[in-house]
Structures are given as structure tokens and as C-alpha cells.
Write an enzyme that holds these catalytic residues in place. Structure first.
Site, PDB file in Angstrom:
ATOM      1  CG  MET A  71      39.168  32.835 -22.268  1.00  0.00           C
ATOM      2  SD  MET A  71      37.637  32.351 -21.454  1.00  0.00           S
ATOM      3  CE  MET A  71      37.467  30.669 -22.001  1.00  0.00           C
ATOM      4  N   GLY A  72      43.748  31.986 -21.722  1.00  0.00           N
ATOM      5  CA  GLY A  72      45.099  31.261 -21.096  1.00  0.00           C
ATOM      6  C   GLY A  72      44.976  29.817 -21.489  1.00  0.00           C
ATOM      7  CB  ALA A  73      44.602  26.786 -20.563  1.00  0.00           C
ATOM      8  N   GLY A  80      47.856  26.055 -30.946  1.00  0.00           N
ATOM      9  CA  GLY A  80      46.578  26.822 -31.746  1.00  0.00           C
ATOM     10  C   GLY A  80      46.717  28.207 -31.364  1.00  0.00           C
ATOM     11  CG  HIS A  81      45.829  29.577 -27.407  1.00  0.00           C
ATOM     12  ND1 HIS A  81      45.637  28.623 -26.553  1.00  0.00           N
ATOM     13  CD2 HIS A  81      44.607  30.032 -27.487  1.00  0.00           C
ATOM     14  CE1 HIS A  81      44.517  28.212 -26.046  1.00  0.00           C
ATOM     15  NE2 HIS A  81      43.878  29.378 -26.517  1.00  0.00           N
ATOM     16  CD  GLN A 114      34.375  34.087 -22.780  1.00  0.00           C
ATOM     17  OE1 GLN A 114      34.488  35.044 -23.114  1.00  0.00           O
ATOM     18  NE2 GLN A 114      34.524  32.964 -23.497  1.00  0.00           N
ATOM     19  CE  LYS A 168      38.561  23.774 -30.682  1.00  0.00           C
ATOM     20  NZ  LYS A 168      37.964  25.036 -29.237  1.00  0.00           N
ATOM     21  CG  ASP A 169      36.152  29.333 -30.374  1.00  0.00           C
ATOM     22  OD1 ASP A 169      35.656  28.915 -29.492  1.00  0.00           O
ATOM     23  OD2 ASP A 169      37.552  29.168 -30.588  1.00  0.00           O
ATOM     24  CD  GLN A 189      35.494  33.706 -29.542  1.00  0.00           C
ATOM     25  OE1 GLN A 189      34.806  33.521 -28.482  1.00  0.00           O
ATOM     26  NE2 GLN A 189      36.629  33.435 -29.930  1.00  0.00           N
TER      27      GLN A 189
HETATM   28  P1  AMP Z   1      40.374  30.409 -25.878  1.00  0.00           P
HETATM   29  O1  AMP Z   1      41.394  30.806 -24.997  1.00  0.00           O
HETATM   30  O2  AMP Z   1      40.198  29.079 -25.908  1.00  0.00           O
HETATM   31  O3  AMP Z   1      39.096  31.567 -25.683  1.00  0.00           O
HETATM   32  O4  AMP Z   1      40.983  30.963 -27.242  1.00  0.00           O
HETATM   33  C1  AMP Z   1      41.403  32.208 -27.713  1.00  0.00           C
HETATM   34  C2  AMP Z   1      41.661  32.220 -29.189  1.00  0.00           C
HETATM   35  O5  AMP Z   1      42.271  31.101 -29.482  1.00  0.00           O
HETATM   36  C3  AMP Z   1      40.358  32.211 -29.683  1.00  0.00           C
HETATM   37  O6  AMP Z   1      40.381  33.063 -31.013  1.00  0.00           O
HETATM   38  C4  AMP Z   1      40.115  30.852 -30.498  1.00  0.00           C
HETATM   39  O7  AMP Z   1      39.457  30.870 -31.328  1.00  0.00           O
HETATM   40  C5  AMP Z   1      41.579  30.319 -30.634  1.00  0.00           C
HETATM   41  N1  AMP Z   1      41.867  28.937 -30.706  1.00  0.00           N
HETATM   42  C6  AMP Z   1      41.494  28.199 -29.988  1.00  0.00           C
HETATM   43  N2  AMP Z   1      41.770  26.712 -30.015  1.00  0.00           N
HETATM   44  C7  AMP Z   1      42.272  27.020 -31.253  1.00  0.00           C
HETATM   45  C8  AMP Z   1      43.131  26.112 -32.365  1.00  0.00           C
HETATM   46  N3  AMP Z   1      42.895  24.708 -32.102  1.00  0.00           N
HETATM   47  N4  AMP Z   1      43.566  26.467 -33.315  1.00  0.00           N
HETATM   48  C9  AMP Z   1      43.470  27.972 -33.547  1.00  0.00           C
HETATM   49  N5  AMP Z   1      43.220  28.855 -32.736  1.00  0.00           N
HETATM   50  C10 AMP Z   1      42.357  28.332 -31.627  1.00  0.00           C
END
Ligand code: AMP
Length: 312
Positions: free
Chosen positions: A41-43, A47-48, A75, A164-165, A168
Site C-alpha cells: 500500500m506504499g509508504a 520491511g518492504h 479493506q 508481520k501480517d 493475511q
Molecule cells: P502494507 O503496505 O503495509 O500493506 O504491506 C505490504 C507488505 O509488506 C505486506 O506483505 C506486509 O506484511 C509487508 N510488511 C509490512 N511491514 C513489514 C515489516 N516490518 N517487515 C517485513 N514485511 C513487512
């Protein structure tokens, strides 16, 4: 004497905003190697970036890594943070460039849902109603619907998700298997700050006091993992002791389950998941843990620790 200079060459990924442009981009590349998708979802944070690095490794030099940046309205529930969710596309593109991404699909909402809310959506089944699903009704229907749609648009061989998710990635893996979508779902460990806080796009909502309070989530999980050899109750108690001691954290749930999200085993591999509100920000975290066959000394009928429990 010779000196060598190492230069890191980063190539800007192609930014695409339509499914048609992405299909055109991918068509000649599919025969060259795997297409690996990282939905986000960006930002974007480190981790991404770990997900992108892993995707790059899986794709190999001839494969194609596609990152999608899409804040999926389906969502988000009523009163959640859809409108204030951070949107940082320029910085996201720089992150993608630095991590070997070939193409970024950042579509508008009506590109993904041209007729408004889709009439046909994915029903997550019973796993979608517990934990995050219980706290956020409809959340996983929205997640699985957009993931299924992205799988259809990108037609990846592999999709990379974060541990982390945890719920999901479990549901996405199940969907891919149960509906024979043919996408290999791969999970990458959680990236943390040096003090243990799991990186999250939502951490930027936290002020310094809230940031300090949020640390209780990962600290609680670690305390539980350390106590896990004393059994499930000891693990739960250790986590709750940390969370209860932090007034800035409003606990939503702390759940000890089996790695497939069924009931926790008496002993062996398990998983602890936590969700809490810090101020107006909802955060989640998770850790694997191993449960010992014996429980905490204080749970023992005689109150006497077993020899195994006495061993530090
Ligand atoms: P989001 O943009 O937050 O929906 O996350 C996109 C992907 O990045 C999802 O598969 C998340 O589980 C993963 N993600 C988010 N935070 C982390 C993190 N701290 N470490 C590893 N993967 C992450």
C-alpha cells in the site's frame, strides 16, 4: 598502486498506472524468467525493501519484479485510516529503484475497480472471522479481493508477503491453493527497529511517547517466547505482564495459536499474535515460539518446579 571505485547502478523502475500498460510491459518478459509480485500500500520502509530484495533473488537476473502500490479502500472499515493513510509515491519509487524493482504499478482506484465496488468478492472463510477479522469485519474479504485482482492483473509466478501480517499471508496462501490460482506465496520475516519495534507504515502516526509505548508489543512477544519452554500459560502471562504495565497500550487481542492459526498445541511450534491501539493508531505484531511440554512452576499442582524447569 591501483584504486578501484565501486559504483552502485540503480535503474529507475518503470512507473505504470494502468493494467494494460503493465500487460504490455510483461508480455515479452514472461518467457525470460519468473514474474515476482510484491503487493504493497506504499509508504515503503525497510520491511518492504526486504520483500523486494527477496523478490529480486527469486526472480533472478532474467525475471521481473513488480511492486504494486495501491491503498485498497475495500479493506478499510468505517472510521479506519483510509483517508489519512500515508501516500509517498516519489519516495516509494526511489526505494523500488534501490532494490532492483523492474516495474511499479500504482493504479487509481477506478483502474482497479472500474465499476465501483466489485459485485463479486472473495469470501475468506472461517479464518477470516477470527483475530484481525473479528476486530475488522470485512477486512480480509477486502484484502483477498484485491490480492486476487492483482494476481489477475499481474499474473505472477510468485507473490511475496510479510510475516508481520501473519493471518493475511496465511489466508492468501490458502486462497491461492483452494482456488488453484497457481501463485506461489512466499513469506519474509518481519523487519524491526534495533529496539524491536516492527516497522510499519503506521509508525509515522506515533508521537515520541506513543513510540515508546508501542515498544511494549514486541517486548511482550519476546517475553512470551522466552517463557515458552514453561508452557502456554506461562508464555501468555509473560506477554500480558509487559502489556499490562504499559498504560499507553490498549490491548485488542493477544492470541496464542498453532502456526496454521488453529488452537495452540500443548507443546511444540506455536505463534503469538498481538494487536493493540496506541493513541489512535492500531498496530499488530507476531512472533513464533516453541512451547515446552511442562507448564510454569506456579501452575504445577504442588507448586514445585520440575527439575527441567529449574534449569536456567
Ligand atoms: P502494507 O503496505 O503495509 O500493506 O504491506 C505490504 C507488505 O509488506 C505486506 O506483505 C506486509 O506484511 C509487508 N510488511 C509490512 N511491514 C513489514 C515489516 N516490518 N517487515 C517485513 N514485511 C513487512
Amino acid at each position: 598502486m591501483t584504486t578501484t571505485t565501486t559504483t552502485t547502478v540503480t535503474t529507475d523502475p518503470l512507473l505504470l498506472d494502468t493494467a494494460a500498460a503493465l500487460a504490455e510491459h510483461l508480455a515479452p518478459r514472461r518467457a525470460e524468467g519468473p514474474v515476482v509480485l510484491v503487493p504493497t500500500m506504499g509508504a515503503l520502509h525497510d520491511g518492504h525493501a526486504d520483500l523486494m530484495d527477496h523478490a529480486r533473488t527469486l526472480a533472478g537476473p532474467r525475471g521481473t519484479v513488480v511492486v504494486t502500490v495501491f491503498v485498497n479502500p475495500l479493506q478499510f472499515g468505517e472510521g479506519e485510516d483510509l483517508d489519512r493513510y500515508p501516500r509517498t509515491l516519489d519516495a516509494d519509487l526511489a526505494t523500488c529503484a534501490a532494490h532492483g524493482v523492474d516495474a511499479v504499478l500504482a493504479p487509481a482506484v477506478d483502474e482497479v475497480y472500474p465499476g465501483g465496488r466489485p459485485q463479486v468478492t472473495v469470501h475468506p472463510g472461517p479464518l477470516g472471522d477470527v483475530l484481525e477479522g473479528a476486530s475488522r469485519p470485512g477486512h480480509f474479504a477486502g484484502v483477498l479481493t484485491v490480492v486476487a485482482k492483482l494476481f489477475g492483473l499481474v499474473r505472477p509466478d510468485v507473490a511475496v508477503f510479510g510475516e508481520k501480517d501473519f493471518q493475511q499471508q496465511t489466508l492468501v496462501r490458502r486462497m491461492s491453493l483452494d482456488l488453484a490460482l497457481g501463485v506461489d506465496v512466499v513469506t519474509v520475516p518481519t523487519r524491526r527497529e534495533p529496539d524491536g519495534l516492527a516497522l510499519s507504515s503506521r509508525n509515522r502516526y506515533l508521537d515520541p511517547d506513543q513510540r515508546a509505548a508501542a515498544l511494549a508489543l514486541s517486548t511482550a512477544l519476546r517475553a512470551a517466547a522466552d517463557a515458552g519452554h514453561h508452557g502456554a500459560d506461562a508464555a501468555r502471562r509473560a506477554a500480558l505482564a509487559v502489556l499490562d504495565a504499559e498504560p499507553g497500550v490498549e490491548l485488542d487481542y493477544l492470541a496464542l495459536v498453532a502456526p496454521d492459526l488453529s488452537d495452540a498445541p500443548g507443546a511444540g511450534d506455536a505463534r503469538l499474535l498481538v494487536a493493540a491501539r496506541v493513541g489512535t493508531t492500531r498496530l499488530i505484531d507476531t512472533l513464533p515460539l516453541t512451547l515446552g511440554g511442562t507448564d510454569d512452576p506456579t501452575d504445577h499442582p504442588t507448586g514445585q518446579p520440575t527439575p527441567e524447569q529449574e534449569t536456567p
